[in-house]
Design a protein around this motif. Structure first.
Motif, PDB file in Angstrom:
ATOM      1  N   VAL A 153       0.829  -1.200   0.000  1.00  0.00           N
ATOM      2  CA  VAL A 153       0.000   0.000   0.000  1.00  0.00           C
ATOM      3  C   VAL A 153       0.865   1.253   0.000  1.00  0.00           C
ATOM      4  O   VAL A 153       0.657   2.166  -0.802  1.00  0.00           O
ATOM      5  N   ILE A 154       1.836   1.274   0.904  1.00  0.00           N
ATOM      6  CA  ILE A 154       2.652   2.471   1.074  1.00  0.00           C
ATOM      7  C   ILE A 154       3.906   2.071   1.819  1.00  0.00           C
ATOM      8  O   ILE A 154       3.893   1.122   2.611  1.00  0.00           O
ATOM      9  N   GLY A 189      13.595   8.375   5.495  1.00  0.00           N
ATOM     10  CA  GLY A 189      12.364   9.157   5.499  1.00  0.00           C
ATOM     11  C   GLY A 189      12.165   9.984   4.256  1.00  0.00           C
ATOM     12  O   GLY A 189      11.122  10.613   4.081  1.00  0.00           O
ATOM     13  N   GLY A 190      13.162   9.968   3.371  1.00  0.00           N
ATOM     14  CA  GLY A 190      13.093  10.841   2.208  1.00  0.00           C
ATOM     15  C   GLY A 190      12.336  10.279   1.029  1.00  0.00           C
ATOM     16  O   GLY A 190      12.013  11.004   0.083  1.00  0.00           O
ATOM     17  N   THR A 191      12.053   8.995   1.076  1.00  0.00           N
ATOM     18  CA  THR A 191      11.340   8.358  -0.030  1.00  0.00           C
ATOM     19  C   THR A 191      10.091   7.673   0.469  1.00  0.00           C
ATOM     20  O   THR A 191      10.126   6.968   1.482  1.00  0.00           O
ATOM     21  N   ARG A 192       9.006   7.896  -0.227  1.00  0.00           N
ATOM     22  CA  ARG A 192       7.755   7.209   0.021  1.00  0.00           C
ATOM     23  C   ARG A 192       7.227   6.685  -1.304  1.00  0.00           C
ATOM     24  O   ARG A 192       7.357   7.351  -2.332  1.00  0.00           O
ATOM     25  N   ARG A 193       6.616   5.537  -1.261  1.00  0.00           N
ATOM     26  CA  ARG A 193       5.967   4.973  -2.449  1.00  0.00           C
ATOM     27  C   ARG A 193       4.541   4.626  -2.106  1.00  0.00           C
ATOM     28  O   ARG A 193       4.248   4.260  -0.970  1.00  0.00           O
ATOM     29  N   TYR A 194       3.678   4.736  -3.103  1.00  0.00           N
ATOM     30  CA  TYR A 194       2.252   4.557  -2.872  1.00  0.00           C
ATOM     31  C   TYR A 194       1.659   3.631  -3.938  1.00  0.00           C
ATOM     32  O   TYR A 194       2.006   3.734  -5.125  1.00  0.00           O
ATOM     33  N   LYS A 195       0.760   2.810  -3.502  1.00  0.00           N
ATOM     34  CA  LYS A 195      -0.098   2.120  -4.465  1.00  0.00           C
ATOM     35  C   LYS A 195      -0.965   3.201  -5.122  1.00  0.00           C
ATOM     36  O   LYS A 195      -1.425   4.128  -4.454  1.00  0.00           O
ATOM     37  N   ASP A 196      -1.160   3.091  -6.423  1.00  0.00           N
ATOM     38  CA  ASP A 196      -1.867   4.152  -7.146  1.00  0.00           C
ATOM     39  C   ASP A 196      -3.217   4.497  -6.535  1.00  0.00           C
ATOM     40  O   ASP A 196      -3.589   5.676  -6.436  1.00  0.00           O
ATOM     41  N   SER A 197      -3.939   3.499  -6.093  1.00  0.00           N
ATOM     42  CA  SER A 197      -5.310   3.750  -5.630  1.00  0.00           C
ATOM     43  C   SER A 197      -5.370   4.482  -4.294  1.00  0.00           C
ATOM     44  O   SER A 197      -6.454   4.934  -3.899  1.00  0.00           O
ATOM     45  N   VAL A 198      -4.235   4.623  -3.604  1.00  0.00           N
ATOM     46  CA  VAL A 198      -4.266   5.313  -2.311  1.00  0.00           C
ATOM     47  C   VAL A 198      -3.586   6.677  -2.361  1.00  0.00           C
ATOM     48  O   VAL A 198      -3.591   7.397  -1.359  1.00  0.00           O
ATOM     49  N   LYS A 199      -3.015   7.022  -3.484  1.00  0.00           N
ATOM     50  CA  LYS A 199      -2.351   8.324  -3.607  1.00  0.00           C
ATOM     51  C   LYS A 199      -3.348   9.449  -3.340  1.00  0.00           C
ATOM     52  O   LYS A 199      -4.466   9.440  -3.828  1.00  0.00           O
ATOM     53  N   THR A 244      -1.326   8.464   3.931  1.00  0.00           N
ATOM     54  CA  THR A 244       0.014   8.967   4.189  1.00  0.00           C
ATOM     55  C   THR A 244       0.691   8.109   5.252  1.00  0.00           C
ATOM     56  O   THR A 244       0.009   7.490   6.089  1.00  0.00           O
ATOM     57  N   ILE A 245       2.003   8.090   5.207  1.00  0.00           N
ATOM     58  CA  ILE A 245       2.787   7.331   6.174  1.00  0.00           C
ATOM     59  C   ILE A 245       3.714   8.291   6.894  1.00  0.00           C
ATOM     60  O   ILE A 245       4.257   9.227   6.296  1.00  0.00           O
ATOM     61  N   SER A 246       3.881   8.076   8.182  1.00  0.00           N
ATOM     62  CA  SER A 246       4.799   8.890   8.963  1.00  0.00           C
ATOM     63  C   SER A 246       5.404   8.017  10.057  1.00  0.00           C
ATOM     64  O   SER A 246       4.912   6.914  10.328  1.00  0.00           O
ATOM     65  N   ARG A 247       6.457   8.524  10.661  1.00  0.00           N
ATOM     66  CA  ARG A 247       7.112   7.730  11.695  1.00  0.00           C
ATOM     67  C   ARG A 247       7.500   8.627  12.858  1.00  0.00           C
ATOM     68  O   ARG A 247       7.826   9.796  12.678  1.00  0.00           O
TER      69      ARG A 247
END
Length: 129
Positions: free
Chosen positions: A48-49, A55-65, A69-72
């Motif tokens: 999904v994500i 922390g500089g790169t995030r990837r998303y499944k197209d349907s959730v863009k 969001t993801i954070s830590r």
């Protein structure tokens, strides 16, 4: 042994929001790539994500863009998945996972489940009207 525990799942109406949490048993989240995956009944687990260790790169499944969001919070060994504008097709068990050795290093994360080394037990998200 690194353990991950997800929480925050539940019921939501379409258009609603949920925030999932993933807590690691020890300080690890700032060293490794973290991914969230989901699995609906009768379907394969899908990415999904994800977020890289830097922390500089995030990837998303197209349907959730634009919706997820993801954070830590490294101090709390916790990763969050904020899910907004939920849809019935988001219904699934959600899992967090850690990739110990991202192939692209600290600025890389992947949505391929075979990359990941440790998994939580999952938390159920159900979206219905």
């Amino acid at each position: 042994q690194l353990q991950l525990v997800e929480s925050g799942g539940g019921l939501a109406q379409p258009g609603g929001s949920l925030r999932l949490s993933c807590v690691a048993s020890r300080s690890a989240l700032n060293y490794y790539a973290i991914g969230w995956f989901r699995q609906a009944p009768g379907k394969e687990r899908e990415g999904v994500i994800c977020i890289s260790s830097s922390g500089g790169t995030r990837r998303y499944k197209d349907s959730v863009k634009g919706r997820f969001t993801i954070s830590r919070d490294n101090a709390k060994n916790t990763v969050f998945l904020q899910m907004n504008s939920l849809r019935p097709e988001d219904t699934a068990a959600y899992y967090c996972a850690i990739d110990l050795f991202p192939s692209g290093g600290s600025s890389y994360c992947d949505l391929t489940r075979y990359e990941y080394d440790y998994w939580g037990q999952g938390t159920q998200v159900t979206v219905f009207s």
